[in-house]
Design a protein around this motif. Structure first.
Motif, PDB file in Angstrom:
ATOM      1  N   ASP A   1      20.125 -63.196 -14.376  1.00  0.00           N
ATOM      2  CA  ASP A   1      21.459 -64.085 -13.339  1.00  0.00           C
ATOM      3  C   ASP A   1      22.521 -64.358 -14.367  1.00  0.00           C
ATOM      4  N   ILE A   2      23.120 -64.112 -15.444  1.00  0.00           N
ATOM      5  CA  ILE A   2      24.740 -64.383 -15.763  1.00  0.00           C
ATOM      6  C   ILE A   2      25.349 -62.761 -14.958  1.00  0.00           C
ATOM      7  N   GLU A   3      24.384 -61.624 -15.142  1.00  0.00           N
ATOM      8  CA  GLU A   3      24.578 -60.291 -14.641  1.00  0.00           C
ATOM      9  C   GLU A   3      24.389 -59.839 -13.269  1.00  0.00           C
ATOM     10  N   GLU A   4      23.335 -61.235 -12.479  1.00  0.00           N
ATOM     11  CA  GLU A   4      23.989 -61.104 -10.989  1.00  0.00           C
ATOM     12  C   GLU A   4      25.330 -61.773 -10.687  1.00  0.00           C
ATOM     13  N   PHE A   5      25.976 -62.539 -11.905  1.00  0.00           N
ATOM     14  CA  PHE A   5      26.814 -62.949 -11.167  1.00  0.00           C
ATOM     15  C   PHE A   5      27.816 -61.673 -11.364  1.00  0.00           C
ATOM     16  N   TRP A   6      27.992 -61.334 -12.123  1.00  0.00           N
ATOM     17  CA  TRP A   6      29.292 -60.744 -12.809  1.00  0.00           C
ATOM     18  C   TRP A   6      29.461 -59.472 -11.655  1.00  0.00           C
ATOM     19  N   SER A   7      27.985 -59.209 -11.548  1.00  0.00           N
ATOM     20  CA  SER A   7      28.343 -57.797 -10.481  1.00  0.00           C
ATOM     21  C   SER A   7      28.987 -57.894  -8.953  1.00  0.00           C
TER      22      SER A   7
ATOM     23  N   THR B   1      34.545 -51.284 -11.958  1.00  0.00           N
ATOM     24  CA  THR B   1      32.427 -51.877 -11.618  1.00  0.00           C
ATOM     25  C   THR B   1      31.970 -52.207 -12.750  1.00  0.00           C
ATOM     26  N   PHE B   2      31.721 -53.265 -12.378  1.00  0.00           N
ATOM     27  CA  PHE B   2      30.355 -53.953 -13.459  1.00  0.00           C
ATOM     28  C   PHE B   2      29.791 -53.591 -13.884  1.00  0.00           C
TER      29      PHE B   2
END
Length: 478
Positions: free
Chosen positions: A81-87, A97-98
């Motif tokens: 979830d955290i990665e989906e946010f920061w992407s 680009t993240f």
């Protein structure tokens, strides 16, 4: 709170703190958290579901070393979830680009499973962290994450992993380098975790929900639990590997939650120094930071406030039951505007100021949990004398918190009272105050003991006072 006789004998009792160690913008317009006392950084203050959704989106990451249990699954969902946010949120504040971390690693600190993390053995490693060397994130599933989940729910676990992922984000964005002080890196990571939590609170996450009432309060409690231990100036580890007090770490988290990632990039030693000002960070050699709650200590603190604020009509102190027609008591300390009296239930106040030596709650407990309530009732008397403001509404509640913050900072300079004592704020007192504000809200309540529902807003109002002055409190909460 400290008290010294003029001859120099110190009366205090030490604090036991729960400490968990750590390894090494949302698009939009910033909003004032004070625009509406029943909102949290522009969102309604509401209770509701908090934690992993019943039907979350599928995780996007695998975990090395996992036992396949529920705790690892929760952590896997959190990182996904955290990665989906920061992407989607990374590019605007930081450019480029993240990039995801390379791997997730789980271990049992009590096990002998030969799992290594960041080049070291994980046996006995009750911790979570981001390893810069190989861009991995790891956690202990044996003790740390289960304890966090029991104490603070699913979002306590998610908060810690959001903080660790904040280290990955700040490294990629080149906010920190090898020479960056730990204190700066840690508070930036707290701030970046706040940015992510705002996204969840706005119901954008496909995996988690976060209410802005008790849900967010539990997240703030998790932040408090990761504060630095209380140390004295003579401690050989004093000033080393600092992460920040509860007050400082809560402030950093709230900056991110309210103002987005740009606020996190502005955290450096200069900014932290401005927030600290002259507030005590370490105990003096003979201090323990505690002063037993008694009639003597209560009278001394009220005398000190009389000296600091010089009211034309100082409030009268009473240890009898509160008697104020038209106003509900708010024990253990009540203020009656009709008689300008502060009524103290000494036994209850003493119980409130007793330390939890087990540290089971993870919160900071001690004398200033109680004394801050006493100070808040004195500040209601100051509001009454000021005139022109209501004392029984939500604005009054937050104004009280703000003015208590003002008084707290003023007490960081020792005050000698007519009875020959010196009253002064000591290191750890701010953390005890914000813990009380979060759990019981009395410091941020009106004369009837009514407070606003959001611990976030209560603590933020207190911080405005700590960093401001009386005029700012009366202007902001009018």
């Amino acid at each position: 709170m400290g008290r010294r006789h003029l001859v120099g004998a110190v009366i205090a009792v030490s604090s036991a703190l729960l400490v968990a160690a750590c390894s090494t913008t949302v698009p939009g317009t910033p909003v004032s958290v004070f625009a509406d006392p029943f909102r949290v950084a522009g969102m309604p203050a509401t209770d509701g579901p908090t934690g992993l959704r019943p039907d979350p989106a599928k995780p996007t990451r695998e975990v090395q070393g996992t036992d396949g249990g529920d705790v690892d699954e929760l952590a896997r969902q959190a990182v996904s979830d955290i990665e989906e946010f920061w992407s989607s949120a990374y590019r605007e504040p930081f450019g480029g680009t993240f990039r995801r971390v390379k791997a997730l690693i789980s271990w049992d600190a009590n096990g002998f499973d030969s799992i290594a993390f960041c080049g070291g053995d994980t046996y006995g490693l009750v911790n979570a962290g981001f390893c810069h060397d190989d861009r991995t994130i790891g956690w202990d599933r044996g003790e740390l994450l289960p304890d966090l989940q029991r104490a603070h729910g699913d979002m306590g676990v998610t908060m810690v992993l959001a903080h660790e992922y904040g280290h990955a984000v700040q490294r990629q964005a080149e906010l920190v380098g090898e020479a960056t002080p730990t204190l700066v890196a840690e508070q930036q990571a707290d701030c970046l975790a706040g940015v992510y939590m705002r996204w969840v609170a706005e119901d954008n996450s496909p995996r988690f929900t976060l209410s802005t009432g008790e849900g967010l309060n539990n997240v703030l409690a998790a932040v408090i639990a990761f504060r630095d231990p209380l140390m004295a100036e003579t401690d050989p580890d004093a000033g080393l590997d600092e992460h920040g007090s509860a007050f400082e770490r809560l402030s950093a988290f709230q900056f991110g939650f309210t103002d987005g990632a740009a606020a996190c990039a502005s955290i450096d030693m200069r900014e932290i120094g401005q927030r600290r000002g002259d507030l005590p960070v370490l105990l003096d050699e003979n201090e323990t930071g505690e002063w037993e709650v008694s009639e003597t200590s209560v009278r001394a603190i009220v005398d000190a406030l009389d000296i600091l604020f010089e009211p034309a009509d100082p409030p009268r102190l009473s240890f009898a039951a509160a008697d104020c027609p038209g106003t509900r008591p708010s024990p253990p300390v009540s203020y009656c505007p009709d008689t300008n009296t502060i009524a103290v239930d000494l036994d209850e106040l003493a119980r409130m100021g007793t330390q939890d030596v087990t540290g089971a709650s993870g919160l900071a407990t001690g004398d200033n949990t109680a004394y801050s309530v006493l100070v808040s009732r004195y500040m209601q008397a100051i509001q009454h004398q000021h005139g022109g403001v209501a004392l029984d509404d939500a604005e009054a509640a937050l104004r009280t918190a703000c003015l208590t913050g003002v008084a707290t900072t003023m007490l960081s300079k020792s005050v000698t009272t007519p009875d020959g004592n010196t009253v002064a704020l000591t290191a750890g007192d701010l953390d005890e105050a914000v813990s009380g504000i979060l759990t019981n809200g009395l410091v941020a309540s009106d004369i009837n003991g009514e407070s606003v529902p959001s611990g976030f807003s209560r603590i933020d109002a207190f911080r405005v006072g700590v960093l401001g002055d009386q005029d700012r409190c009366f202007t902001r909460f009018s």
